[in-house]
Motif scaffolding. Sequence first.
Motif, short mmCIF file in Angstrom:
data_model
loop_
_atom_site.label_atom_id
_atom_site.label_comp_id
_atom_site.label_asym_id
_atom_site.label_seq_id
_atom_site.Cartn_x
_atom_site.Cartn_y
_atom_site.Cartn_z
N VAL A 1 0.85 -1.20 0.00
CA VAL A 1 0.00 0.00 0.00
C VAL A 1 0.88 1.24 0.00
CG1 VAL A 1 -1.74 1.29 1.32
CG2 VAL A 1 -1.84 -1.22 1.22
N GLY A 2 0.62 2.15 -0.95
CA GLY A 2 1.34 3.42 -0.97
C GLY A 2 2.70 3.36 -1.63
N ASP A 3 2.84 2.46 -2.60
CA ASP A 3 4.13 2.34 -3.32
C ASP A 3 4.14 3.34 -4.48
OD1 ASP A 3 6.34 1.64 -4.74
OD2 ASP A 3 5.93 -0.51 -4.76
N TRP A 4 4.80 4.47 -4.28
CA TRP A 4 4.81 5.52 -5.29
C TRP A 4 5.43 5.05 -6.60
CZ3 TRP A 4 2.70 10.03 -6.45
CH2 TRP A 4 3.29 10.83 -7.43
N SER A 5 6.42 4.14 -6.55
CA SER A 5 7.13 3.72 -7.77
C SER A 5 6.18 2.99 -8.73
CB SER A 5 8.32 2.83 -7.42
OG SER A 5 7.87 1.64 -6.82
N ARG A 6 5.06 2.48 -8.21
CA ARG A 6 4.09 1.82 -9.10
C ARG A 6 3.08 2.82 -9.66
NH1 ARG A 6 2.61 -3.67 -5.77
NH2 ARG A 6 4.73 -4.46 -5.71
N ASN A 7 3.25 4.06 -9.27
CA ASN A 7 2.29 5.09 -9.63
C ASN A 7 2.84 5.85 -10.83
OD1 ASN A 7 0.01 6.87 -9.00
ND2 ASN A 7 1.63 8.34 -8.65
N SER A 8 2.42 5.45 -12.04
CA SER A 8 3.06 5.99 -13.24
C SER A 8 2.53 7.37 -13.63
CB SER A 8 2.87 5.02 -14.40
OG SER A 8 1.50 4.71 -14.52
N SER A 9 1.28 7.68 -13.26
CA SER A 9 0.72 8.95 -13.74
C SER A 9 1.24 10.13 -12.91
CB SER A 9 -0.80 8.91 -13.68
OG SER A 9 -1.21 8.71 -12.35
N GLN A 10 1.16 11.31 -13.49
CA GLN A 10 1.62 12.54 -12.84
C GLN A 10 0.63 12.98 -11.79
OE1 GLN A 10 2.81 16.04 -14.75
NE2 GLN A 10 4.89 15.38 -14.45
N GLN A 11 0.76 12.46 -10.58
CA GLN A 11 -0.21 12.81 -9.55
C GLN A 11 0.25 14.02 -8.75
OE1 GLN A 11 -2.73 10.34 -7.82
NE2 GLN A 11 -2.41 8.56 -9.11
N LYS A 12 -0.69 14.59 -8.02
CA LYS A 12 -0.38 15.77 -7.20
C LYS A 12 -0.10 15.35 -5.76
CE LYS A 12 -2.91 18.99 -10.10
NZ LYS A 12 -2.99 18.10 -11.25
N ILE A 13 0.80 16.05 -5.12
CA ILE A 13 1.19 15.75 -3.74
C ILE A 13 0.94 16.99 -2.90
CG2 ILE A 13 3.09 15.08 -2.20
CD1 ILE A 13 3.56 14.47 -5.84
N LEU A 14 0.30 16.79 -1.75
CA LEU A 14 -0.03 17.90 -0.86
C LEU A 14 1.16 18.25 0.04
CD1 LEU A 14 -3.31 18.42 1.08
CD2 LEU A 14 -1.16 18.54 2.33
N LEU A 15 1.59 19.50 0.01
CA LEU A 15 2.58 20.04 0.93
C LEU A 15 1.81 20.97 1.88
CD1 LEU A 15 5.56 20.79 1.81
CD2 LEU A 15 5.45 22.60 0.10
N GLY A 16 1.64 20.56 3.12
CA GLY A 16 0.79 21.31 4.05
C GLY A 16 1.52 22.49 4.67
N ILE A 17 0.88 23.66 4.63
CA ILE A 17 1.48 24.87 5.20
C ILE A 17 0.51 25.50 6.19
CG2 ILE A 17 2.33 27.20 4.66
CD1 ILE A 17 3.46 26.10 2.11
N GLY A 18 0.90 25.48 7.47
CA GLY A 18 0.11 26.14 8.51
C GLY A 18 -0.80 25.19 9.26
N GLY A 19 -1.38 25.73 10.34
CA GLY A 19 -2.28 24.96 11.18
C GLY A 19 -1.56 24.44 12.42
N GLY A 20 -2.30 23.73 13.25
CA GLY A 20 -1.74 23.18 14.49
C GLY A 20 -0.98 21.90 14.25
N HIS A 21 -0.50 21.29 15.33
CA HIS A 21 0.35 20.11 15.24
C HIS A 21 -0.35 18.92 14.58
CE1 HIS A 21 3.64 17.47 16.21
NE2 HIS A 21 2.77 16.61 16.73
N TYR A 22 -1.67 18.83 14.74
CA TYR A 22 -2.41 17.70 14.16
C TYR A 22 -3.05 18.04 12.82
CZ TYR A 22 -1.39 15.70 18.66
OH TYR A 22 -0.71 15.24 19.76
N VAL A 23 -2.62 19.13 12.24
CA VAL A 23 -2.90 19.56 10.85
C VAL A 23 -4.32 19.20 10.36
CG1 VAL A 23 -0.47 19.60 10.20
CG2 VAL A 23 -1.70 17.47 9.95
N PRO A 24 -5.38 19.63 11.10
CA PRO A 24 -6.73 19.17 10.76
C PRO A 24 -7.19 19.51 9.35
CG PRO A 24 -6.80 20.96 12.38
CD PRO A 24 -5.36 20.53 12.26
N ARG A 25 -6.86 20.71 8.85
CA ARG A 25 -7.38 21.08 7.51
C ARG A 25 -6.67 20.31 6.40
NH1 ARG A 25 -8.16 26.03 10.21
NH2 ARG A 25 -10.39 26.34 10.51
N HIS A 26 -5.40 20.02 6.60
CA HIS A 26 -4.69 19.19 5.62
C HIS A 26 -5.20 17.74 5.71
CE1 HIS A 26 -2.31 22.74 5.34
NE2 HIS A 26 -1.66 22.54 6.47
N MET A 27 -5.41 17.29 6.95
CA MET A 27 -5.84 15.90 7.17
C MET A 27 -7.22 15.64 6.56
SD MET A 27 -5.53 13.63 10.60
CE MET A 27 -6.44 14.75 11.66
N ASP A 28 -8.09 16.64 6.56
CA ASP A 28 -9.41 16.48 5.93
C ASP A 28 -9.28 16.06 4.48
OD1 ASP A 28 -10.82 17.06 8.20
OD2 ASP A 28 -11.22 19.16 7.68
#
Length: 315
Positions: free
Chosen positions: A195-222
Amino acid sequence: MVTLIVATTIDPASIGPASALLAMPGWHPGPPIQDMPSFVNQDVRLLKHDRSIVREDYLDKHWEEATGETVDEVIFLSKHTAASNRPALTVHPIGVPHLKEGEETPVGGKPAWAAPPNPRIGPWFRLLKSIAESQNLTPEFEVTLEATHHGPLTNAPTMFVEIGSTEEYWKRQDAAQAIALLVWEGLGLNGGAAVGDWSRNSSQQKILLGIGGGHYVPRHMDIVRKDGVWVGHLLAGYSLPMEDPGPYKAQANLEVGGTWRQAIRVAFDTTRAAFPQGEVLAHIDNKSFKGWQKNAIVGFLAEQNIKVGKPSDFY
């Protein structure tokens, strides 16, 4: 290419899941590395030591030097502590990218550094949630992401998987079993697909870089709760130190001091390195910033050609 799992015998939330994992089929003793025993199962290596989990640096490099095997990723098993004492199962990337040269690193790492985030973080967060639900650990245990924090130093993409938040829960056998199952299924040791093996992921997918929020990053986690979302570094507000410009806040092109730029750049570069061919987009927790802070961050991202994504961009 091997996966290195690291556990320490001085932490019950580390050795508990490691022991539960080693009780599953297929393990045999591997070579000792600097007196640390190791265990081998297919292309997975488990290393046990008896020191602080955040202080034992470059174990990936030591493994490579001792065995000639290339370490593709590192997964640390650890306890989680929190002021709330709330029982929790957590997953997160590591680094202290906001610290200045010469600053103390009380929880490992080195200033202006972050490990490449392990691409499994998003998919394993979702898998952990489903395992915790099926084992009836929720709602007693909260399953959560955490922001990027602490060491140790590594070169390979890295993640921490933790049990929190007090000794009573660190020793819980059912929590240890859930983490062992996460690793077992997540790495495909059960015979299924990893599960989560990026090397098998051939398409150009987007990756979230979270900026801001508290330690448990609720808005990014949503966003990361949704299937198919990939996540890199998650910078909480405390990792973005910004000096208050006082009466000049309304000024256009305001120069805001602090190490926040360095933190964003390091987090972006290491996230991009961990996801070859992926497109890293910043996701800003707007409500966690004052107007002048948000303007400074958005301006800097534009300067650095870092695109900003809205929630729907990641699904």
